[in-house]
Motif scaffolding. Structure first.
Motif, mmCIF file in Angstrom:
data_model
loop_
_atom_site.group_PDB
_atom_site.id
_atom_site.type_symbol
_atom_site.label_atom_id
_atom_site.label_comp_id
_atom_site.label_asym_id
_atom_site.label_seq_id
_atom_site.Cartn_x
_atom_site.Cartn_y
_atom_site.Cartn_z
ATOM 1 N N ALA A 197 -12.053 4.963 2.261
ATOM 2 C CA ALA A 197 -12.266 3.684 1.574
ATOM 3 C C ALA A 197 -11.171 3.447 0.535
ATOM 4 C CB ALA A 197 -13.642 3.663 0.909
ATOM 5 N N ALA A 198 -10.814 4.488 -0.196
ATOM 6 C CA ALA A 198 -9.759 4.368 -1.209
ATOM 7 C C ALA A 198 -8.425 4.038 -0.543
ATOM 8 C CB ALA A 198 -9.653 5.652 -2.016
ATOM 9 N N GLY A 199 -8.128 4.720 0.567
ATOM 10 C CA GLY A 199 -6.870 4.470 1.269
ATOM 11 C C GLY A 199 -6.799 3.077 1.865
ATOM 12 N N ASN A 206 -4.273 -0.074 0.980
ATOM 13 C CA ASN A 206 -3.537 -0.840 1.993
ATOM 14 C C ASN A 206 -3.723 -2.343 1.792
ATOM 15 O OD1 ASN A 206 -2.506 0.673 4.886
ATOM 16 N ND2 ASN A 206 -3.559 1.922 3.375
ATOM 17 N N LEU A 207 -4.956 -2.757 1.504
ATOM 18 C CA LEU A 207 -5.248 -4.176 1.330
ATOM 19 C C LEU A 207 -4.566 -4.754 0.092
ATOM 20 C CD1 LEU A 207 -9.052 -4.238 2.264
ATOM 21 C CD2 LEU A 207 -7.119 -5.004 3.663
ATOM 22 N N VAL A 231 0.396 1.827 5.444
ATOM 23 C CA VAL A 231 0.768 0.848 4.418
ATOM 24 C C VAL A 231 2.279 0.706 4.320
ATOM 25 C CG1 VAL A 231 0.763 2.498 2.485
ATOM 26 C CG2 VAL A 231 0.338 0.077 2.049
ATOM 27 N N ASN A 232 2.990 1.792 4.477
ATOM 28 C CA ASN A 232 4.446 1.732 4.356
ATOM 29 C C ASN A 232 5.123 1.233 5.627
ATOM 30 O OD1 ASN A 232 5.325 2.815 1.601
ATOM 31 N ND2 ASN A 232 3.768 4.298 2.228
ATOM 32 N N SER A 233 4.467 1.365 6.778
ATOM 33 C CA SER A 233 5.010 0.755 7.990
ATOM 34 C C SER A 233 4.925 -0.766 7.892
ATOM 35 C CB SER A 233 4.262 1.265 9.231
ATOM 36 O OG SER A 233 2.883 0.924 9.168
ATOM 37 N N VAL A 234 3.805 -1.263 7.371
ATOM 38 C CA VAL A 234 3.666 -2.712 7.154
ATOM 39 C C VAL A 234 4.684 -3.180 6.114
ATOM 40 C CG1 VAL A 234 2.134 -4.540 6.306
ATOM 41 C CG2 VAL A 234 1.224 -2.740 7.796
ATOM 42 N N GLY A 235 4.828 -2.411 5.037
ATOM 43 C CA GLY A 235 5.789 -2.756 4.007
ATOM 44 C C GLY A 235 7.212 -2.795 4.537
ATOM 45 N N THR A 236 7.546 -1.850 5.403
ATOM 46 C CA THR A 236 8.886 -1.814 5.996
ATOM 47 C C THR A 236 9.166 -3.071 6.805
ATOM 48 O OG1 THR A 236 8.912 0.614 6.104
ATOM 49 C CG2 THR A 236 10.359 -0.573 7.633
ATOM 50 N N LEU A 291 -4.322 2.328 -8.441
ATOM 51 C CA LEU A 291 -5.585 3.015 -8.703
ATOM 52 C C LEU A 291 -6.223 3.520 -7.411
ATOM 53 C CD1 LEU A 291 -7.590 3.781 -10.958
ATOM 54 C CD2 LEU A 291 -8.772 1.610 -10.507
ATOM 55 N N SER A 292 -6.167 2.702 -6.363
ATOM 56 C CA SER A 292 -6.739 3.094 -5.070
ATOM 57 C C SER A 292 -6.023 4.308 -4.493
ATOM 58 C CB SER A 292 -6.664 1.917 -4.083
ATOM 59 O OG SER A 292 -7.426 0.820 -4.530
ATOM 60 N N PHE A 293 -4.680 4.291 -4.537
ATOM 61 C CA PHE A 293 -3.940 5.422 -3.989
ATOM 62 C C PHE A 293 -3.993 6.639 -4.915
ATOM 63 C CE2 PHE A 293 -1.899 2.408 -1.028
ATOM 64 C CZ PHE A 293 -2.112 3.124 0.134
ATOM 65 N N PHE A 294 -4.201 6.403 -6.200
ATOM 66 C CA PHE A 294 -4.446 7.521 -7.110
ATOM 67 C C PHE A 294 -5.729 8.242 -6.698
ATOM 68 C CE2 PHE A 294 -6.614 9.020 -11.036
ATOM 69 C CZ PHE A 294 -5.708 9.995 -11.420
ATOM 70 N N ALA A 295 -6.785 7.467 -6.412
ATOM 71 C CA ALA A 295 -8.049 8.056 -5.948
ATOM 72 C C ALA A 295 -7.862 8.716 -4.586
ATOM 73 C CB ALA A 295 -9.129 6.983 -5.877
#
Length: 236
Positions: free
Chosen positions: A17-19, A23-24, A82-87, A184-188
């Protein structure tokens, strides 16, 4: 007898859920430059906008994407997604920028883009050639932390600008909030995955997000307006 399994299932669910939340919220940041690029396309000119933020963002996304790959860091696939979408977004932005840039900017951007691809190729080659899976994650992890922390130069610039001008005109609230929630989400997510290479940089990002939101609350009454465009010019 089923309690440990149930706890593990709940723990895994919270981690996912955090991951997914990260992403969102990251997606909101990825689409934020769209109004700027609509303006570039309409005017058929990059005007005074800088292309460097997208070069930096592309490099950061590619390094983090490599770190999230299963053969580098098993079990953190949501970092890769998330980083594939960002790329993809950064490549689209860079392509548009190069298309409408003046000749000098065009050549510079093409050179920087090539440099990014060469640097990432070197990182991939060295991490595969010189390191086995346990140390490979550490090697790429340190590069990921360095890359993410270097991206904090932009929030620090914005924070300094807000304090100097006593105005939040150049710090859109929704971007500050999205950045904070993503960090915060990726920290969790990093805590759930016991991964300091995710936890540390996103912990720093969360703290900077809190500072930005605090400054927004403090100065928003005095400024009376938000910026409609992200601070793209100020990153470079």
């Amino acid at each position: 007898m089923n309690t440990p399994s149930g706890l593990f299932s709940t723990y895994s669910l919270c981690s996912d859920a955090a991951g997914i939340a990260g992403n969102l919220f990251a997606f909101v940041l990825f689409v934020s430059p769209i109004p700027t690029f609509r303006r570039i396309i309409r005017s058929r000119s990059t005007e005074q906008f800088s292309g460097l933020p997208y070069i930096y963002a592309l490099l950061n996304c590619l390094i983090c994407l490599w770190y999230g790959m299963p053969f580098v860091s098993p079990g953190i696939i949501l970092v890769a997604t998330v980083n594939s979408v960002g790329t993809i977004f950064q490549l689209i932005y860079i392509t548009i920028f190069i298309t409408f840039a003046a000749r000098g900017k065009k050549v510079k951007m093409l050179g920087l883009l090539l440099a990014v691809f060469v640097l990432v190729a070197i990182i991939v080659y060295l991490s595969i050639r010189l390191f086995e899976p346990p140390t490979r994650q550490i090697f790429v992890g340190y590069l990921t932390v360095a890359s993410l922390i270097s991206m904090f130069a932009s929030p620090l610039f914005v924070i300094n600008l807000v304090i100097k001008t006593k105005s939040v005109e150049y710090m859109p609230f929704y971007l500050s909030l999205s950045t904070f929630l993503m960090s915060l989400s990726f920290f969790a997510y990093g805590i759930f995955k016991h991964d300091p290479f995710i936890t540390v940089p996103n912990g720093v990002g969360s703290l900077l997000g809190i500072v930005q939101l605090g400054l927004y609350s403090f100065y928003s009454n005095g400024s009376g307006e938000d910026s409609r465009d992200p601070l793209l010019r100020s990153y470079a």
